[in-house]
Enzyme design. Sequence first.
Site, mmCIF file in Angstrom:
data_model
loop_
_atom_site.group_PDB
_atom_site.id
_atom_site.type_symbol
_atom_site.label_atom_id
_atom_site.label_comp_id
_atom_site.label_asym_id
_atom_site.label_seq_id
_atom_site.Cartn_x
_atom_site.Cartn_y
_atom_site.Cartn_z
ATOM 1 N N GLY A 297 0.804 -1.222 0.000
ATOM 2 C CA GLY A 297 0.000 0.000 0.000
ATOM 3 C C GLY A 297 0.839 1.274 0.000
ATOM 4 O O GLY A 297 0.318 2.362 0.243
ATOM 5 N N LYS A 298 2.147 1.132 -0.266
ATOM 6 C CA LYS A 298 3.036 2.300 -0.230
ATOM 7 C C LYS A 298 2.635 3.383 -1.235
ATOM 8 O O LYS A 298 2.688 4.566 -0.925
ATOM 9 C CB LYS A 298 4.486 1.898 -0.564
ATOM 10 C CG LYS A 298 5.180 1.016 0.422
ATOM 11 C CD LYS A 298 6.665 0.876 0.079
ATOM 12 C CE LYS A 298 6.965 0.353 -1.299
ATOM 13 N NZ LYS A 298 6.612 -1.040 -1.529
ATOM 14 N N THR A 299 2.258 2.951 -2.435
ATOM 15 C CA THR A 299 1.990 3.951 -3.477
ATOM 16 C C THR A 299 0.751 4.776 -3.143
ATOM 17 O O THR A 299 0.768 6.004 -3.276
ATOM 18 C CB THR A 299 1.848 3.268 -4.856
ATOM 19 O OG1 THR A 299 3.044 2.547 -5.113
ATOM 20 C CG2 THR A 299 1.642 4.291 -5.959
ATOM 21 N N LYS B 275 10.494 8.345 -6.368
ATOM 22 C CA LYS B 275 10.498 6.882 -6.376
ATOM 23 C C LYS B 275 11.907 6.495 -6.823
ATOM 24 O O LYS B 275 12.162 6.261 -8.005
ATOM 25 C CB LYS B 275 9.429 6.349 -7.340
ATOM 26 C CG LYS B 275 9.399 4.841 -7.472
ATOM 27 C CD LYS B 275 8.793 4.138 -6.279
ATOM 28 C CE LYS B 275 8.828 2.621 -6.471
ATOM 29 N NZ LYS B 275 8.142 1.900 -5.381
ATOM 30 N N GLU C 116 9.087 7.156 -1.909
ATOM 31 C CA GLU C 116 8.555 5.793 -1.760
ATOM 32 C C GLU C 116 9.657 4.793 -2.102
ATOM 33 O O GLU C 116 10.226 4.838 -3.193
ATOM 34 C CB GLU C 116 7.348 5.589 -2.693
ATOM 35 C CG GLU C 116 6.809 4.165 -2.619
ATOM 36 C CD GLU C 116 5.714 3.854 -3.646
ATOM 37 O OE1 GLU C 116 5.101 4.798 -4.183
ATOM 38 O OE2 GLU C 116 5.496 2.662 -3.895
ATOM 39 N N GLY D 153 9.776 -2.457 -2.597
ATOM 40 C CA GLY D 153 9.773 -3.688 -1.809
ATOM 41 C C GLY D 153 9.771 -3.391 -0.318
ATOM 42 O O GLY D 153 9.235 -2.384 0.113
ATOM 43 N N PRO E 128 -8.598 2.633 3.654
ATOM 44 C CA PRO E 128 -9.597 1.613 3.296
ATOM 45 C C PRO E 128 -9.267 0.983 1.948
ATOM 46 O O PRO E 128 -8.430 1.509 1.201
ATOM 47 C CB PRO E 128 -10.897 2.417 3.221
ATOM 48 C CG PRO E 128 -10.469 3.804 2.890
ATOM 49 C CD PRO E 128 -9.101 3.998 3.498
HETATM 50 MG MG MG Z 1 4.515 1.187 -5.118
#
Ligand code: MG
Length: 248
Positions: free
Chosen positions: A15-17, A39, A122, A125, A218
């Site tokens: 859920g990082k992005t 990134k 971000e 992995g 969510p």
């Molecule tokens: Mg990502």
Amino acid sequence: MKPGLLIVGTDTDAGKTVAACSLVAHLRLDCGLNILPAKPVQTGCTRRTDGSLAAPDLDAHLAAAGLAAPAPALLRLMAPYCFEPPCSPHLAAAQAGVTIEPAAIRDALAELAAACDGVVAETAGGLLAPLNLRGETMLDLARLLGWPVLVVAANRLGCINHALLTLRVLADASLPVAGVLMAQTAPPSADPLAAAIRRDNPQAISRFGRVPLLGEIPYLPPSATPPVWRTLAREAPALAQALEKIFP
Ligand SMILES: [Mg+2]
């Protein structure tokens, strides 16, 4: 160096992005800060702009914040290492004949931060995802940056262990942890035990990891649009407060 925040996942697809999109959109559009996303290492690139591989996660961050495509020089600072194969960075880089240098990422992010109010980066992995054949990992990058780390944990069975391992490694490295953000990465099941696990996971991670729980993202269907992402940080008061401390 200008302030920055490093987003680390407990796993791939944690859920990082979505978290990064939400934070960058909130900081830029609600707080009026010139925060830029990054990134630094991206695998699984499929698109090219001006002959260079484009980072899909960065594309998402930019779209969430309503940012137009940056100039190529700025883009290189935001996403210095992009590779096509969707695999671990050390393997993708080795296949491309490239060695990912954490110090080069640190320098790129410092230059990027100098051009704005701060950076939300971000990672790729999990924390110990290897970057190169010397065995340097995302943790080595986190050490070089020294930025607060936001841990994003996918709210699913097994996430307590993953999150506590990640927090233990960060504590051993004396890195500041801003808190944990939980992300619902699959449609929630109606099964009572699954629901109990889903409710308990954030509390268990916060209590056993002794770390603030900043909010819960969510489940968002693939059709969710950037305006939806933006509301996530705005509607999580603990997260908004933590961000105020990092980006005053
Ligand atoms: Mg990502």
